[in-house]
Design an enzyme around this catalytic site. Structure first.
Site, PDB file in Angstrom:
ATOM      1  N   SER A 149      30.277  22.363  34.926  1.00  0.00           N
ATOM      2  CA  SER A 149      29.360  21.612  35.786  1.00  0.00           C
ATOM      3  C   SER A 149      27.964  21.510  35.180  1.00  0.00           C
ATOM      4  CB  SER A 149      29.278  22.273  37.156  1.00  0.00           C
ATOM      5  OG  SER A 149      29.009  23.620  36.989  1.00  0.00           O
ATOM      6  N   THR A 171      25.462  23.804  39.774  1.00  0.00           N
ATOM      7  CA  THR A 171      24.225  23.611  39.019  1.00  0.00           C
ATOM      8  C   THR A 171      23.587  24.957  38.684  1.00  0.00           C
ATOM      9  OG1 THR A 171      23.795  21.537  40.095  1.00  0.00           O
ATOM     10  CG2 THR A 171      21.863  22.749  39.326  1.00  0.00           C
ATOM     11  N   THR A 177      22.336  20.299  35.259  1.00  0.00           N
ATOM     12  CA  THR A 177      23.649  20.035  35.863  1.00  0.00           C
ATOM     13  C   THR A 177      24.293  18.799  35.251  1.00  0.00           C
ATOM     14  OG1 THR A 177      24.768  19.782  38.019  1.00  0.00           O
ATOM     15  CG2 THR A 177      22.791  18.495  37.701  1.00  0.00           C
ATOM     16  N   ARG A 214      24.845   7.667  39.652  1.00  0.00           N
ATOM     17  CA  ARG A 214      24.396   8.552  40.743  1.00  0.00           C
ATOM     18  C   ARG A 214      23.564   9.723  40.192  1.00  0.00           C
ATOM     19  NH1 ARG A 214      24.938  14.264  41.947  1.00  0.00           N
ATOM     20  NH2 ARG A 214      24.782  14.498  44.192  1.00  0.00           N
ATOM     21  N   THR A 263      21.346  24.446  44.608  1.00  0.00           N
ATOM     22  CA  THR A 263      22.637  23.975  44.121  1.00  0.00           C
ATOM     23  C   THR A 263      23.403  23.451  45.326  1.00  0.00           C
ATOM     24  OG1 THR A 263      24.649  24.615  42.930  1.00  0.00           O
ATOM     25  CG2 THR A 263      23.656  26.281  44.333  1.00  0.00           C
ATOM     26  N   GLY A 264      24.370  22.594  45.058  1.00  0.00           N
ATOM     27  CA  GLY A 264      25.136  22.036  46.167  1.00  0.00           C
ATOM     28  C   GLY A 264      24.933  20.550  46.287  1.00  0.00           C
ATOM     29  N   GLY A 272      23.537  17.412  46.414  1.00  0.00           N
ATOM     30  CA  GLY A 272      22.175  17.007  46.117  1.00  0.00           C
ATOM     31  C   GLY A 272      21.568  16.027  47.092  1.00  0.00           C
TER      32      GLY A 272
HETATM   33  N1  ASP Z   1      23.099  19.647  43.032  1.00  0.00           N
HETATM   34  C1  ASP Z   1      24.033  18.997  42.157  1.00  0.00           C
HETATM   35  C2  ASP Z   1      24.021  17.526  42.397  1.00  0.00           C
HETATM   36  O1  ASP Z   1      23.984  17.119  43.542  1.00  0.00           O
HETATM   37  C3  ASP Z   1      25.414  19.448  42.325  1.00  0.00           C
HETATM   38  C4  ASP Z   1      25.638  20.878  42.167  1.00  0.00           C
HETATM   39  O2  ASP Z   1      24.882  21.749  42.469  1.00  0.00           O
HETATM   40  O3  ASP Z   1      26.668  21.175  41.681  1.00  0.00           O
HETATM   41  O4  ASP Z   1      24.123  16.785  41.463  1.00  0.00           O
END
Ligand code: ASP
Length: 330
Positions: free
Chosen positions: A88, A190, A208, A218, A241-242, A244
């Site tokens: 990732s 991320t 990321t 995107r 993270t998560g 976005g």
């Molecule tokens: N925050 C990242 C995104 O939305 C994704 C992730 O944390 O894995 O691109």
């Protein structure tokens, strides 16, 4: 001196001169807004999203040798960018739905200087390109072809980032090609990192490959200063993270630093950051968000929606992975 250099290099003279009045006014207010109530502890510390011991060990080694927090966070997250088993981030990252690996990254230092790249292709160390944007250009963010051209001009090598493992998974995904912009806790992680060096200065970095099989073009929160990362050297830093999209909507990392400015601990601020997202999101059960934060005193915190998110921390007290508390309990 810095400002003169900026004017000379940027060709944005009039805008900058206009801004100069504002900058002057802000400096007057600075003493009032930069309140640090927590007791400053001695010794460097680094924290990162997820259990990334190689990254935090690398960063702590730099801090321990009296290196800067800026060098520490850059070189720390570079470990994950180069690690093809981390799918990732960087090389080996999962591609977008068309099979292109596109990277997003940003970095921010003790003087609130920052740099970012979005939709960067074929360059492993997106965070280092972001640092070059910060240090070598009058801009904060470069995107796509322009970011790549800049990276090549700066001497970064060009290479294919799609590994066999990520290609095979993507081909498997293509059989159904279900585009669900619902991120789950398995397909993203991320790396966000925050460090305090032996001078007590804070820096942060975030890198990321974004949401797996995302739409072409995107961009998430990770390269957006204030969303995926924010540092104020007088207060602390936060990173995310998560999913976005939700972090962008609440300007999550900036919010957490501002909550710390108002007196919340890093833990309380991360919890409030997640609660703000949940308050605006009907189906919050479908997404994962994780925040970590550090304050000027070296206190840390982390919080997430679903159990399963953790953060690595390395300081004089040891090298530990801490499962973050979650809104939805295990
Ligand atoms: N925050 C990242 C995104 O939305 C994704 C992730 O944390 O894995 O691109």
């Amino acid at each position: 001196m810095e400002r003169r250099k900026f004017l000379k290099n940027s060709g944005l003279g009039s805008a900058a001169i206009l801004g100069g009045t504002l900058i002057g006014a802000c400096k007057e207010q600075k003493k009032e807004i930069g309140v640090t109530t927590a007791k400053i502890t001695k010794g460097p510390i680094v924290i990162a999203t997820w259990d990334v011991p190689n990254a935090t060990a690398k960063a702590f080694g730099i801090l321990d040798g009296n290196g800067t927090s800026l060098d520490a966070v850059e070189q720390g997250v570079m470990m994950e960018e180069a690690d093809v088993s981390n799918q990732s981030v960087g090389k080996g990252g999962r591609p977008d739905r068309d099979g292109n690996v596109t990277l997003d990254a940003c970095i921010m230092d003790k003087d609130s200087r920052c740099g970012a790249v979005v939709y960067l292709e074929n360059i492993v160390h997106a965070v280092s390109v972001a640092r070059k944007v910060m240090e070598e250009t009058p801009h904060v963010m470069l995107a796509g072809a322009g970011a790549k051209q800049f990276a090549l001009e700066m001497g970064f090598p060009e290479e294919d980032l799609l590994t066999d493992a990520s290609r095979e998974e993507w081909l498997e995904w293509k059989k159904t090609s279900q585009y669900k912009p619902v991120i789950n806790i398995e397909n993203h992680d991320t790396i966000g990192m925050l460090a305090i060096d032996s001078n007590g200065d804070i820096a942060g970095a975030c890198t990321t490959s974004g949401m797996a099989y995302k739409m072409g073009g995107r961009i998430g929160d990770s390269p957006i200063i204030g969303a995926g990362l924010f540092v104020d050297n007088e207060i602390g830093g936060a990173t995310a993270t998560g999913m976005g999209e939700e972090v962008v909507r609440t300007v999550g990392s900036f919010l957490i630093v501002e909550l710390m400015r108002q007196g919340k601990s890093p833990q309380e601020a991360c919890e409030e950051g997640v609660r703000r997202i949940i308050a605006k999101k009907e189906n919050y059960q479908d997404i994962q968000i994780g925040f970590i934060a550090i304050n000027k005193a070296g206190e840390t915190g982390g919080y997430c929606i679903h159990p399963g998110f953790s953060y690595r921390q390395y300081s004089g007290k040891g090298h530990v992975n801490t499962p973050a508390k979650s809104f939805i309990e295990a």
